[in-house]
Design a protein around this motif. Sequence first.
Motif, PDB file in Angstrom:
ATOM      1  N   ASP A   5       0.832  -1.205   0.000  1.00 29.01           N
ATOM      2  CA  ASP A   5       0.000   0.000   0.000  1.00 29.01           C
ATOM      3  C   ASP A   5       0.865   1.253   0.000  1.00 29.01           C
ATOM      4  O   ASP A   5       1.919   1.289   0.637  1.00 29.01           O
ATOM      5  N   ASN A   6       0.412   2.281  -0.706  1.00 28.57           N
ATOM      6  CA  ASN A   6       1.074   3.584  -0.666  1.00 28.57           C
ATOM      7  C   ASN A   6       0.522   4.358   0.523  1.00 28.57           C
ATOM      8  O   ASN A   6      -0.692   4.405   0.723  1.00 28.57           O
ATOM      9  N   VAL A   7       1.427   4.928   1.318  1.00 29.76           N
ATOM     10  CA  VAL A   7       1.033   5.641   2.527  1.00 29.76           C
ATOM     11  C   VAL A   7       1.765   6.977   2.635  1.00 29.76           C
ATOM     12  O   VAL A   7       2.771   7.206   1.967  1.00 29.76           O
ATOM     13  N   GLN A  21       5.756  10.422   1.412  1.00 21.88           N
ATOM     14  CA  GLN A  21       5.136   9.268   0.774  1.00 21.88           C
ATOM     15  C   GLN A  21       6.059   8.061   0.832  1.00 21.88           C
ATOM     16  O   GLN A  21       7.280   8.180   0.686  1.00 21.88           O
ATOM     17  N   GLY A  22       5.461   6.886   1.039  1.00 22.50           N
ATOM     18  CA  GLY A  22       6.221   5.644   1.076  1.00 22.50           C
ATOM     19  C   GLY A  22       5.342   4.469   0.726  1.00 22.50           C
ATOM     20  O   GLY A  22       4.145   4.615   0.473  1.00 22.50           O
ATOM     21  N   THR A  23       5.938   3.290   0.735  1.00 25.79           N
ATOM     22  CA  THR A  23       5.233   2.043   0.448  1.00 25.79           C
ATOM     23  C   THR A  23       5.404   1.110   1.639  1.00 25.79           C
ATOM     24  O   THR A  23       6.521   0.922   2.133  1.00 25.79           O
ATOM     25  N   TYR A  52      -1.146   4.573  13.678  1.00 25.46           N
ATOM     26  CA  TYR A  52      -1.769   5.896  13.583  1.00 25.46           C
ATOM     27  C   TYR A  52      -0.830   6.962  13.012  1.00 25.46           C
ATOM     28  O   TYR A  52      -1.260   8.059  12.663  1.00 25.46           O
ATOM     29  N   GLN A  53       0.459   6.672  12.865  1.00 26.06           N
ATOM     30  CA  GLN A  53       1.425   7.619  12.296  1.00 26.06           C
ATOM     31  C   GLN A  53       1.460   7.559  10.755  1.00 26.06           C
ATOM     32  O   GLN A  53       2.226   8.270  10.122  1.00 26.06           O
ATOM     33  N   PHE A  54       0.627   6.702  10.178  1.00 20.61           N
ATOM     34  CA  PHE A  54       0.572   6.518   8.723  1.00 20.61           C
ATOM     35  C   PHE A  54      -0.860   6.732   8.265  1.00 20.61           C
ATOM     36  O   PHE A  54      -1.805   6.436   8.988  1.00 20.61           O
ATOM     37  N   LYS A  55      -1.023   7.256   7.048  1.00 16.90           N
ATOM     38  CA  LYS A  55      -2.367   7.368   6.469  1.00 16.90           C
ATOM     39  C   LYS A  55      -2.278   7.008   4.993  1.00 16.90           C
ATOM     40  O   LYS A  55      -1.227   7.177   4.374  1.00 16.90           O
ATOM     41  N   PRO A  56      -3.384   6.492   4.448  1.00 16.04           N
ATOM     42  CA  PRO A  56      -3.369   6.090   3.029  1.00 16.04           C
ATOM     43  C   PRO A  56      -3.059   7.277   2.122  1.00 16.04           C
ATOM     44  O   PRO A  56      -3.548   8.387   2.340  1.00 16.04           O
ATOM     45  N   ALA A  57      -2.230   7.043   1.109  1.00 14.78           N
ATOM     46  CA  ALA A  57      -1.911   8.081   0.122  1.00 14.78           C
ATOM     47  C   ALA A  57      -2.959   8.039  -0.976  1.00 14.78           C
ATOM     48  O   ALA A  57      -3.381   6.969  -1.393  1.00 14.78           O
ATOM     49  N   MET A  58      -3.384   9.184  -1.423  1.00 17.16           N
ATOM     50  CA  MET A  58      -4.408   9.245  -2.478  1.00 17.16           C
ATOM     51  C   MET A  58      -3.774   9.211  -3.840  1.00 17.16           C
ATOM     52  O   MET A  58      -2.778   9.675  -4.128  1.00 17.16           O
TER      53      MET A  58
END
Length: 58
Positions: A5-7, A21-23, A52-58
């Motif tokens: 997932d991209n985050v 941004q990362g994977t 909680y320190q990561f969120k999905p990248a759009m």
Amino acid sequence: MKTGDNVLISPEVTHKSEWTQGTVIEVEANPFVGTVISAETSSGEIYFDKEYQFKPAM
């Protein structure tokens, strides 16, 4: 979140001014702190912390 997932990684983790941004490269079910995410940026830096320190990248 799952591997691949991209985050976006929180500035609290990266110590940069903006979300990075990362994977996702690993998802760990840690019995002491909960889910721990490891993510790699395009420049090869690897960061890990609680989910909680990561969120999905759009």
